[in-house]
Design an enzyme around this catalytic site. Structure first.
Site, short mmCIF file in Angstrom:
data_model
loop_
_atom_site.label_atom_id
_atom_site.label_comp_id
_atom_site.label_asym_id
_atom_site.label_seq_id
_atom_site.Cartn_x
_atom_site.Cartn_y
_atom_site.Cartn_z
N CYS A 126 0.85 -1.19 0.00
CA CYS A 126 0.00 0.00 0.00
C CYS A 126 0.90 1.26 0.00
O CYS A 126 1.76 1.39 -0.87
CB CYS A 126 -0.97 -0.05 1.17
SG CYS A 126 -2.28 1.19 1.11
N ASP A 184 -8.48 -3.04 -7.71
CA ASP A 184 -8.06 -2.07 -6.70
C ASP A 184 -8.49 -0.67 -7.14
O ASP A 184 -7.95 -0.14 -8.12
CB ASP A 184 -6.54 -2.13 -6.54
CG ASP A 184 -6.01 -1.18 -5.47
OD1 ASP A 184 -6.79 -0.36 -4.95
OD2 ASP A 184 -4.81 -1.27 -5.17
N HIS A 215 -7.74 -4.23 -3.49
CA HIS A 215 -6.74 -3.61 -2.64
C HIS A 215 -6.69 -4.37 -1.31
O HIS A 215 -7.71 -4.76 -0.77
CB HIS A 215 -7.10 -2.14 -2.38
CG HIS A 215 -6.02 -1.35 -1.72
ND1 HIS A 215 -4.89 -0.93 -2.38
CD2 HIS A 215 -5.89 -0.92 -0.44
CE1 HIS A 215 -4.12 -0.27 -1.55
NE2 HIS A 215 -4.70 -0.24 -0.37
#
Length: 252
Positions: A126, A184, A215
């Site tokens: 991330c 995502d 995600h």
């Protein structure tokens, strides 16, 4: 390999001490090292389990607390809206210089350790994927894994929300391993295409994988976790680091 996973060091940075969690093989010897960057929630249980898997494959793993300037050592944010809001607010409060100084502090720590053989990799998830990309600017970094690196295509990391990460792509001398989830929403098809085009334009040595995942599909907590994808991608990560950093489970 059997590991030790309760150690930490407080590293000096221009913005104060940075609590950095250390997981490593228990057997004596010298090993390659991996800097592992967390999500915006800091060093949560899923991040520690990821670090443990890496350490168990024969690496010294250091996991810094990315917001050490702003919160007490050891603090983590919950995986809820409040935690997300806190992490996202700090993401654009911290300066790019602060992020870069943190990565340099960990690299220097690795180089000073008698149990490190000097071969260094980086992995991030991330925001950590973006921080890993920037950490790859350090010339000692031989291989870098980025899982769904956020804000890379928008250049909005850090205070002022105007980073130079993609501009500096040519500064990456090691190899990249980029992993993306096609579902995502944080990194659109257009964003992924722009990133890939920039890396290709720079002649970056890289592997590029897009999977049908959301995600945070790697995180073993929450509704977006995909165990099959996570396990298959982590096996590729282990292979990548063993290839780039060499086997490290014996004395050098």
């Amino acid at each position: 390999m059997i590991i030790t996973n309760g150690d930490y060091v407080d590293l000096e940075t221009p913005n104060g001490l940075m609590r950095t969690h250390i997981l490593k093989p228990a057997a004596p010897g010298r090993y390659p090292a991996i800097l592992l960057y967390s999500e915006i929630f800091q060093v949560t249980a899923p991040i520690r389990r990821t670090a443990a898997m890496l350490a168990g494959h024969g690496f010294i793993v250091a996991v810094p607390e990315i917001y050490h300037e702003f919160v007490p050592a050891g603090e983590i944010f919950p995986y809820d809206q409040a935690g997300s809001d806190r992490g996202n607010a700090l993401k654009t409060t911290k300066t790019i210089a602060g992020y870069d100084a943190d990565s340099r502090a960990v690299v220097d720590h690795f180089l000073s350790r008698p149990d490190c053989n000097g071969k260094i990799g980086v992995m991030g998830i991330c925001i950590g994927g973006h921080l890993a990309f920037r950490a790859a600017f350090n010339p000692e970094v031989l291989g870098t894994v980025c899982f769904y690196a956020t804000d890379l295509h928008k250049a909005t990391l850090g205070a002022g929300m105007h980073d130079d990460s993609l501009v500096r792509t040519e500064d990456i001398k090691g190899e990249l391993f980029m992993v993306w989830g096609r579902q995502d929403p944080h990194v659109s098809l257009e964003g992924r295409t722009a990133i890939q085009a920039r890396l290709n334009q720079a002649g970056t040595r890289m592997s590029w994988i897009e999977v049908n995942g959301a995600h945070a599909f790697l995180r073993d907590e929450g509704i977006r976790y995909d165990p099959d994808l996570a396990h298959s991608m982590m096996q590729l990560v282990f292979n990548f680091f063993h290839r780039r950093l060499s086997e490290g489970d014996h004395a050098v």
